[in-house]
Write a protein that holds these residues in place. Structure first.
Motif, mmCIF file in Angstrom:
data_model
loop_
_atom_site.group_PDB
_atom_site.id
_atom_site.type_symbol
_atom_site.label_atom_id
_atom_site.label_comp_id
_atom_site.label_asym_id
_atom_site.label_seq_id
_atom_site.Cartn_x
_atom_site.Cartn_y
_atom_site.Cartn_z
ATOM 1 N N ILE A 358 0.863 -1.182 0.000
ATOM 2 C CA ILE A 358 0.000 0.000 0.000
ATOM 3 C C ILE A 358 0.899 1.231 0.000
ATOM 4 C CG2 ILE A 358 -1.737 1.268 1.323
ATOM 5 C CD1 ILE A 358 -2.219 -1.778 2.507
ATOM 6 N N LYS A 359 0.729 2.062 -1.002
ATOM 7 C CA LYS A 359 1.582 3.231 -1.143
ATOM 8 C C LYS A 359 1.308 4.226 0.003
ATOM 9 C CE LYS A 359 3.959 2.929 -5.130
ATOM 10 N NZ LYS A 359 3.632 1.578 -5.571
ATOM 11 N N SER A 360 2.400 4.685 0.621
ATOM 12 C CA SER A 360 2.314 5.699 1.667
ATOM 13 C C SER A 360 3.336 6.780 1.358
ATOM 14 C CB SER A 360 2.585 5.084 3.046
ATOM 15 O OG SER A 360 2.426 6.054 4.060
ATOM 16 N N TYR A 361 2.860 8.001 1.272
ATOM 17 C CA TYR A 361 3.631 9.139 0.752
ATOM 18 C C TYR A 361 4.353 9.881 1.865
ATOM 19 C CZ TYR A 361 3.977 13.896 -1.387
ATOM 20 O OH TYR A 361 4.378 15.127 -1.840
ATOM 21 N N ARG A 362 5.678 9.956 1.742
ATOM 22 C CA ARG A 362 6.475 10.804 2.633
ATOM 23 C C ARG A 362 7.244 11.805 1.792
ATOM 24 N NH1 ARG A 362 11.960 11.092 4.698
ATOM 25 N NH2 ARG A 362 11.894 12.300 6.624
ATOM 26 N N PRO A 363 6.809 13.065 1.746
ATOM 27 C CA PRO A 363 7.575 14.066 1.002
ATOM 28 C C PRO A 363 8.992 14.171 1.561
ATOM 29 C CG PRO A 363 5.433 14.939 1.671
ATOM 30 C CD PRO A 363 5.620 13.647 2.394
ATOM 31 N N TYR A 364 9.931 14.558 0.720
ATOM 32 C CA TYR A 364 11.310 14.712 1.177
ATOM 33 C C TYR A 364 11.387 15.657 2.372
ATOM 34 C CZ TYR A 364 12.878 12.392 -3.092
ATOM 35 O OH TYR A 364 13.099 11.483 -4.094
ATOM 36 N N ASN A 365 12.203 15.279 3.340
ATOM 37 C CA ASN A 365 12.510 16.112 4.514
ATOM 38 C C ASN A 365 11.301 16.369 5.400
ATOM 39 O OD1 ASN A 365 15.137 16.314 3.448
ATOM 40 N ND2 ASN A 365 14.572 18.117 2.252
ATOM 41 N N ALA A 366 10.313 15.465 5.356
ATOM 42 C CA ALA A 366 9.099 15.629 6.164
ATOM 43 C C ALA A 366 9.242 14.921 7.506
ATOM 44 C CB ALA A 366 7.899 15.073 5.415
ATOM 45 N N THR A 367 8.509 15.408 8.496
ATOM 46 C CA THR A 367 8.398 14.739 9.790
ATOM 47 C C THR A 367 6.925 14.717 10.190
ATOM 48 O OG1 THR A 367 8.757 16.839 10.960
ATOM 49 C CG2 THR A 367 10.693 15.443 10.606
ATOM 50 N N GLY A 368 6.609 13.882 11.160
ATOM 51 C CA GLY A 368 5.235 13.788 11.646
ATOM 52 C C GLY A 368 4.830 12.345 11.804
ATOM 53 N N GLU A 369 4.368 11.961 12.980
ATOM 54 C CA GLU A 369 4.056 10.561 13.291
ATOM 55 C C GLU A 369 5.238 9.674 12.871
ATOM 56 O OE1 GLU A 369 -0.788 10.192 13.113
ATOM 57 O OE2 GLU A 369 0.254 10.347 11.190
ATOM 58 N N ASP A 370 6.382 10.021 13.405
ATOM 59 C CA ASP A 370 7.641 9.431 12.950
ATOM 60 C C ASP A 370 7.622 7.912 12.978
ATOM 61 O OD1 ASP A 370 8.423 12.014 12.731
ATOM 62 O OD2 ASP A 370 9.947 11.968 14.311
ATOM 63 N N PHE A 371 8.053 7.313 11.881
ATOM 64 C CA PHE A 371 8.226 5.867 11.706
ATOM 65 C C PHE A 371 6.906 5.087 11.787
ATOM 66 C CE2 PHE A 371 12.238 7.443 13.621
ATOM 67 C CZ PHE A 371 13.113 7.146 12.590
ATOM 68 N N LEU A 372 5.774 5.777 11.656
ATOM 69 C CA LEU A 372 4.483 5.113 11.840
ATOM 70 C C LEU A 372 4.271 3.966 10.849
ATOM 71 C CD1 LEU A 372 1.699 4.831 13.115
ATOM 72 C CD2 LEU A 372 0.901 6.685 11.620
ATOM 73 N N GLN A 373 4.731 4.109 9.612
ATOM 74 C CA GLN A 373 4.516 3.051 8.615
ATOM 75 C C GLN A 373 5.081 1.714 9.081
ATOM 76 O OE1 GLN A 373 5.515 6.137 7.872
ATOM 77 N NE2 GLN A 373 4.479 6.876 6.028
ATOM 78 N N ASN A 374 6.122 1.747 9.889
ATOM 79 C CA ASN A 374 6.727 0.498 10.359
ATOM 80 C C ASN A 374 5.844 -0.196 11.395
ATOM 81 O OD1 ASN A 374 9.300 0.916 8.865
ATOM 82 N ND2 ASN A 374 9.353 2.725 10.180
ATOM 83 N N PHE A 375 5.158 0.580 12.208
ATOM 84 C CA PHE A 375 4.202 0.002 13.156
ATOM 85 C C PHE A 375 3.009 -0.590 12.411
ATOM 86 C CE2 PHE A 375 6.613 3.022 15.646
ATOM 87 C CZ PHE A 375 6.757 2.416 16.890
ATOM 88 N N LEU A 376 2.547 0.111 11.385
ATOM 89 C CA LEU A 376 1.434 -0.404 10.593
ATOM 90 C C LEU A 376 1.843 -1.680 9.852
ATOM 91 C CD1 LEU A 376 0.124 3.007 9.229
ATOM 92 C CD2 LEU A 376 -1.033 1.536 10.889
ATOM 93 N N GLY A 377 3.056 -1.695 9.326
ATOM 94 C CA GLY A 377 3.542 -2.890 8.654
ATOM 95 C C GLY A 377 3.625 -4.082 9.588
ATOM 96 N N GLN A 378 3.983 -3.825 10.833
ATOM 97 C CA GLN A 378 4.086 -4.902 11.812
ATOM 98 C C GLN A 378 2.717 -5.258 12.399
ATOM 99 O OE1 GLN A 378 7.830 -4.728 13.774
ATOM 100 N NE2 GLN A 378 7.140 -5.869 15.553
ATOM 101 N N ALA A 379 1.708 -4.489 12.031
ATOM 102 C CA ALA A 379 0.331 -4.829 12.405
ATOM 103 C C ALA A 379 -0.390 -5.532 11.256
ATOM 104 C CB ALA A 379 -0.429 -3.569 12.814
ATOM 105 N N GLY A 380 0.370 -5.955 10.239
ATOM 106 C CA GLY A 380 -0.209 -6.748 9.162
ATOM 107 C C GLY A 380 -0.717 -5.968 7.974
ATOM 108 N N ILE A 381 -0.247 -4.716 7.812
ATOM 109 C CA ILE A 381 -0.648 -3.875 6.679
ATOM 110 C C ILE A 381 0.589 -3.667 5.813
ATOM 111 C CG2 ILE A 381 -1.574 -1.627 5.996
ATOM 112 C CD1 ILE A 381 -2.833 -1.550 8.881
#
Length: 626
Positions: A358-381
């Protein structure tokens, strides 16, 4: 003529004999990184280098070594480099260089000060010296700056540290490293290795937008170590996600993944990092470093859940081995844990296609909800993080990072009017609620919190967890948008997954717990509804508890991996055409049943093929669905 023929045969035998030490795996290369401290000792081949290398290469197949020229202001002399290069080349091992631009690692990773003319000169000299010795070299993690000297404070002026350091280091890469290196050796390829803390790069000067354009290649730090004991608290899934993210930044230019055994509790955690790197389809895996690979095996390296025939089997790993052609002997160091892991995964990696998610967009040099995609990935997404807006995809995920795109609300509207689904997190809702998101739906991120342990979906009753979690309270207009998953406390409830119609598309808000790791504790029923929404266009989905990941490939194959210390039961759901599920490790065909799966509110039910799957602790299974 017969003498010449015999001589030719002898020469060929000599070549193949020397290359017998380099027994490549079928699906990836293996490299060993050697720090300057260890390279400096390699002038003693008899008492130091040969015994160490013989023992390491007995337990592990190696294709390449990186010989570091500098670390902590220590520079390896030319004579020693020549001896080391010859030693490895004589054994058929590819040799490349390495640089770590640190003044003192023990002093909080003190880097060079790129505002200091003398230190800038030294940086350039090190690059030139390394380019003179190697046709390829890699920069270890530390090509950034943490310097806050009086001069750098003055040079920064009114700019933020991020603005100042981004320009400083982008220019330094061109002017002090790549340019001078290529002037000395026009054939040299200069690789920059990016570490795992990508969310914070810009603050120290790493520039993921500009640097990959002028460095010949990039490399990925996929080490995650232990989420609890390490300061970064990185999730295991990051090792996969970060490689795919960097691959999306420089397609085809991401040279490999880099793992070290630092902070591991047991060999299983080390093995997990290695195979997750391979699951991401890294073409090369670098083991850091020679010193750590020769650490002796100790009893505590065997985890508590061993003996259950898990994916990493400590007892099988300890079987006698010898890749050098001599008498097999029991493994003695951590190198064998790597070798055993590589042998195991090399049997099936070639059966897997290109990773998708599932595509998740992080613009260059962005911050916010840091590293969240990794938690979602480890929750089976399954995640596929990218630096450009994924307009072509039918379902996308946007976290708070997307606020750095000034046109993000307009882009969301365009997706929705095109009939697509956009899932935004509560963090992005908060960031955009006064910037136009309410033009789509009047959903509000309030300042209130709720302490909840009961959950329900539109299709299930109340399901409870053992202890509460803290969530932000989301407010909405009745009948303008609808709760798909709710959190309950007493006689009150709030959204966890919320859906609003806009034009021909659907906007979903995914509420993120204040502690991201609480995503793993959501009931399976709640996680399944979230996975179904985000994975609606995927041919396979996961059902079950959190702390389990699914990796999906474009040739109808997938891997399911558990990070739990206990056995787990999950389901794989495939789209209607895919009626057969084959375990690619055993060739067994798993029985499945047809189930009518209900969608969200107002959506018609669809049929899925459901396959129950058992998972052992810290283990994976590999499947093909047809």
């Amino acid at each position: 003529m017969p003498k010449l023929k015999a001589l030719s045969i002898m020469l060929l035998l000599g070549i193949f004999s020397s290359r017998a030490f380099c027994q490549q795996y079928k699906n990836f290369r293996v490299a060993v990184y050697c720090r300057a401290y260890e390279v400096a000792k390699m002038n003693d081949t008899t008492n130091y280098l040969k015994p160490i290398w013989d023992e390491l290469s007995r337990q592990l197949k190696v294709d390449k070594v990186y010989l570091e020229t500098h670390r902590d202001t220590h520079i390896v002399d030319q004579k020693t480099l020549d001896i080391a290069k010859k030693f490895f080349k004589d054994r058929g091992i590819t040799v490349a260089g390495g640089i770590t631009y640190t003044i003192s690692e023990p002093n909080n990773f003190e880097t060079y000060c790129y505002s200091d003319p003398a230190q800038r000169k030294k940086v350039q000299e090190i690059a030139e010296y390394t380019a003179k010795n190697f046709d390829e070299f890699i920069l270890d993690d530390f090509f950034f700056t943490d310097c806050k000297s009086d001069q750098s404070i003055k040079d920064k002026g009114t700019k933020s540290w991020t603005e100042y350091r981004l320009k400083l280091m982008t220019d330094a890469g061109r002017e002090l490293v790549v340019g001078p290196a290529k002037k000395v050796n026009p054939k040299v390829k200069v690789i920059i290795k990016y570490p795992n803390w990508y969310e914070h790069f810009q603050g120290l000067g790493f520039n993921l937008d500009e640097e990959p354009k002028y460095f010949d290649g990039i490399y990925t730090g996929t080490e995650t170590r232990d989420a609890v004991s390490s300061d970064q608290h990185l999730q295991a899934y990051l090792g996969y996600n970060v490689f795919r993210y960097y691959e999306n930044i420089k397609p085809g230019g991401n040279g490999g993944g880099w793992v070290d055994p630092g902070g591991m509790r047991n060999y299983d955690r080390y093995a997990e990092q290695l195979w997750i790197t391979a699951f991401a389809k890294a073409p090369e895996i670098t083991l850091f470093d020679l010193r750590q690979l020769i650490r002796k095996t100790i009893p505590t390296d065997r985890s508590a859940w061993q003996g259950q025939q898990t994916s990493f089997d400590f007892d099988k790993m300890m079987a006698p081995v010898n890749y050098n052609g001599g008498t097999p002997a029991a493994p003695t160091t951590i190198a064998r844990a790597a070798g055993y892991t590589f042998e195991t995964i090399d049997k099936f990696l070639g059966l897997l296609g290109k990773p998708i998610g599932i595509k998740s967009y992080r613009p260059y040099n962005a911050t916010g909800e840091d590293f969240l995609q990794n938690f979602l990935g480890q929750a089976g997404i399954p995640m596929d993080q990218c630096p450009t807006f994924p307009a072509a995809d039918s379902v996308i995920l946007l976290t708070e990072e997307a606020k750095f795109d000034a046109q993000i609300v307009d882009k969301i509207k365009k997706q929705l009017t095109d009939g697509k689904t956009v899932v935004i997190t509560s963090g992005l809702l908060h960031a955009l609620q006064d910037k136009g998101i309410k033009d789509i739906a009047e959903i509000t991120y309030t300042d209130r919190k709720a302490y909840v342990k009961d959950f329900k979906t539109r299709r299930t009753g109340i399901v409870s967890i053992n202890r509460p979690m803290l969530i932000p309270q989301i407010q909405y207009l009745t009948n303008d948008s609808w709760e798909q998953v709710s959190a309950i406390d007493g006689q009150m409830g709030w959204p966890i997954l919320h859906e609003a119609q806009y034009s021909k598309g659907k906007l979903n808000v995914l509420v993120i717990p204040e502690n991201f790791a609480d995503l793993y504790r959501l009931p399976a029923e709640a996680l399944n509804r979230i996975r179904a929404t985000l994975g609606a266009k995927l041919n396979v989905q996961l059902e079950g508890p959190g702390n389990i990941s699914i990796y999906i490939y474009d040739n109808n194959t997938c891997i399911v991996e558990s990070f739990s210390d206990e056995p787990a039961e999950v389901n794989l759901l495939t789209a209607t055409p895919y009626k057969t599920l084959t375990d690619l490790l055993s060739n067994a065909k798993l029985p499945g049943t047809v189930r009518k799966v209900n969608g969200g509110y107002g959506q018609t039910a669809s049929e899925k093929n459901v396959f129950p799957v058992s998972l052992k602790p810290h283990s994976y299974r590999v499947f093909k669905f047809e």
